[in-house]
Design an enzyme around this catalytic site. Structure first.
Site, PDB file in Angstrom:
ATOM      1  N   HIS A  63       0.846  -1.207   0.000  1.00 57.45           N
ATOM      2  CA  HIS A  63       0.000   0.000   0.000  1.00 57.45           C
ATOM      3  C   HIS A  63       0.879   1.254   0.000  1.00 57.45           C
ATOM      4  O   HIS A  63       0.591   2.225  -0.704  1.00 57.45           O
ATOM      5  CB  HIS A  63      -0.877   0.046   1.255  1.00 57.45           C
ATOM      6  CG  HIS A  63      -1.911  -1.034   1.336  1.00 57.45           C
ATOM      7  ND1 HIS A  63      -1.896  -2.004   2.311  1.00 57.45           N
ATOM      8  CD2 HIS A  63      -2.995  -1.287   0.569  1.00 57.45           C
ATOM      9  CE1 HIS A  63      -2.931  -2.802   2.138  1.00 57.45           C
ATOM     10  NE2 HIS A  63      -3.609  -2.409   1.093  1.00 57.45           N
TER      11      HIS A  63
ATOM     12  N   LYS B 280      -1.266  -7.585  -7.960  1.00 58.54           N
ATOM     13  CA  LYS B 280      -1.489  -8.885  -7.309  1.00 58.54           C
ATOM     14  C   LYS B 280      -2.936  -9.311  -7.540  1.00 58.54           C
ATOM     15  O   LYS B 280      -3.225 -10.469  -7.795  1.00 58.54           O
ATOM     16  CB  LYS B 280      -1.202  -8.813  -5.807  1.00 58.54           C
ATOM     17  CG  LYS B 280      -1.411 -10.169  -5.126  1.00 58.54           C
ATOM     18  CD  LYS B 280      -1.074 -10.131  -3.667  1.00 58.54           C
ATOM     19  CE  LYS B 280      -2.122  -9.461  -2.841  1.00 58.54           C
ATOM     20  NZ  LYS B 280      -3.390 -10.220  -2.685  1.00 58.54           N
TER      21      LYS B 280
ATOM     22  N   GLN C 111      -9.142  -8.276 -10.412  1.00 58.05           N
ATOM     23  CA  GLN C 111      -9.827  -7.067  -9.896  1.00 58.05           C
ATOM     24  C   GLN C 111      -9.461  -5.852 -10.756  1.00 58.05           C
ATOM     25  O   GLN C 111     -10.319  -5.050 -11.132  1.00 58.05           O
ATOM     26  CB  GLN C 111      -9.434  -6.842  -8.435  1.00 58.05           C
ATOM     27  CG  GLN C 111      -9.811  -5.472  -7.908  1.00 58.05           C
ATOM     28  CD  GLN C 111      -9.607  -5.341  -6.408  1.00 58.05           C
ATOM     29  OE1 GLN C 111     -10.397  -5.816  -5.639  1.00 58.05           O
ATOM     30  NE2 GLN C 111      -8.538  -4.666  -6.000  1.00 58.05           N
TER      31      GLN C 111
ATOM     32  N   SER D 260       0.287  -8.830   1.273  1.00 59.68           N
ATOM     33  CA  SER D 260      -1.166  -8.872   1.391  1.00 59.68           C
ATOM     34  C   SER D 260      -1.513  -8.660   2.853  1.00 59.68           C
ATOM     35  O   SER D 260      -0.784  -9.114   3.749  1.00 59.68           O
ATOM     36  CB  SER D 260      -1.666 -10.255   0.950  1.00 59.68           C
ATOM     37  OG  SER D 260      -2.973 -10.466   1.421  1.00 59.68           O
TER      38      SER D 260
ATOM     39  N   ARG E 149      -3.697 -10.149   4.307  1.00 62.19           N
ATOM     40  CA  ARG E 149      -3.980 -11.483   4.847  1.00 62.19           C
ATOM     41  C   ARG E 149      -2.723 -12.184   5.383  1.00 62.19           C
ATOM     42  O   ARG E 149      -2.841 -13.133   6.165  1.00 62.19           O
ATOM     43  CB  ARG E 149      -4.626 -12.369   3.784  1.00 62.19           C
ATOM     44  CG  ARG E 149      -6.045 -11.960   3.458  1.00 62.19           C
ATOM     45  CD  ARG E 149      -6.604 -12.802   2.331  1.00 62.19           C
ATOM     46  NE  ARG E 149      -7.767 -12.154   1.742  1.00 62.19           N
ATOM     47  CZ  ARG E 149      -9.006 -12.293   2.187  1.00 62.19           C
ATOM     48  NH1 ARG E 149      -9.246 -13.059   3.224  1.00 62.19           N
ATOM     49  NH2 ARG E 149     -10.008 -11.670   1.602  1.00 62.19           N
TER      50      ARG E 149
HETATM   51  O1  PAF Z   1      -8.184  -4.419  -3.218  1.00 58.65           O
HETATM   52  C1  PAF Z   1      -8.799  -4.018  -2.221  1.00 58.65           C
HETATM   53  O2  PAF Z   1      -8.218  -3.724  -1.165  1.00 58.65           O
HETATM   54  C2  PAF Z   1     -10.307  -3.897  -2.291  1.00 58.65           C
HETATM   55  O3  PAF Z   1     -10.858  -4.889  -3.095  1.00 58.65           O
HETATM   56  C3  PAF Z   1     -10.785  -2.504  -2.743  1.00 58.65           C
HETATM   57  C4  PAF Z   1     -10.342  -2.197  -4.155  1.00 58.65           C
HETATM   58  C5  PAF Z   1     -10.247  -1.462  -1.787  1.00 58.65           C
HETATM   59  C6  PAF Z   1     -12.320  -2.448  -2.718  1.00 58.65           C
HETATM   60  O4  PAF Z   1     -12.819  -2.707  -1.446  1.00 58.65           O
END
Ligand code: PAF
Length: 280
Positions: free
Chosen positions: A37, A149, A153, A185, A187
């Protein structure tokens, strides 16, 4: 860094900044921030006047109640991390703020939502599309940043932007990895030491497969990755598919030209990890 929890307050601030012709960049997250991030935020702040980060654990994208309950949350730690970055604005709404009414919208993405992750997490991408469309509508960024990753999405969000005629530039950023190769991640925080120790094997076999792909068939590569990861105690492959990077359709024969990517989901105990590798 200014923190907003209400859409109306955030709108006022962003309207003001837009009047000043500021370029707005956006990094949507579900919190439990890690170096991946931070790298998205860094890229965002390099190319935009304003960096907006959102933290919202979106319930509609979880198809499993336990997964939602156990998703890591640590806002105090996230705040201290964000303070070390060039984040201008944090949007940190409650559920009722994002979903003042039940979201009944159903998104379709030419079947992309039903394959790979979508096949194992029914409704997941509909939830992602619901929240991302809401966030885009609120923040109205010029640029939005997503990690590769979550390759599927990313593909779906690009389609969402096209479908909704949004003037938002979607920027795909490289997957950030731990020094042992494990894709970063939120997670990963849920992995016990034992599982954390074996999890880097996922990327190890993906990388090996990239070396082998020139001399082996797609079927052999799939077999190689699946069998080797499954032979590791504690890891269990849920799926591994080699797909066209545009259509995400499975590729059976490779002509060496079509861009392809291997996408994988693996259970390390109860924790589900995803990763991918580009072959060209
Ligand atoms: O990738 C993520 O963290 C989530 O899927 C997102 C894009 C913030 C949507 O909740």
């Amino acid at each position: 860094m200014k923190i907003f929890t209400k859409v109306t307050d955030l709108n006022l601030e962003l309207d003001l900044l837009r009047q000043q012709n500021k370029i707005i960049g956006f990094v949507p997250t579900m919190g439990a921030l890690h170096d991946g991030h931070i790298s998205l935020i860094k890229t965002c702040s390099e190319f935009n006047d304003i960096t907006v980060v959102s933290i919202f654990v979106n319930p509609t994208q979880f198809n499993n109640a336990n997964d939602l309950k156990n998703y890591p949350r640590n806002i105090d730690k996230d705040l201290s991390i964000l303070k070390t970055t060039n984040t201008t604005i944090l949007f940190f709404p409650e559920n009722d703020e994002m979903y003042p009414e039940k979201d009944e919208r159903v998104f379709k993405f030419d079947n992309l939502e039903n394959i790979l992750e979508g096949a194992f997490r029914p409704g997941h991408f509909n939830g992602v599309a619901q929240i991302v469309s809401k966030l885009f509508n609120i923040v109205k960024p010029n640029n939005a940043y997503f990690g590769q990753k979550d390759f599927q999405q990313l593909t779906i969000i690009k389609k969402l932007v096209t479908q909704l005629n949004l003037s938002i530039n979607i920027v795909a950023c490289e997957t950030f990895r731990e020094s042992d190769g494990l894709a970063m991640s939120s997670r990963n925080l849920l992995l016990s030491n034992e599982y954390r120790a074996v999890a880097p094997k996922i990327y190890k076999y993906l990388k090996d497969s990239a070396l082998k792909i020139k001399n082996n068939s797609i079927e052999e590569i799939k077999k190689y990755v699946i069998e080797n990861i499954n032979s590791e105690r504690l890891l269990k492959v849920e799926y591994f598919e080699i797909v066209n990077t545009e259509t995400l359709n499975a590729v059976d024969n490779w002509d060496n030209n079509t861009p392809i990517i291997g996408c994988i989901a693996v259970f390390a105990g109860n924790i589900r990890l995803i990763d991918n590798i580009r072959y060209n």
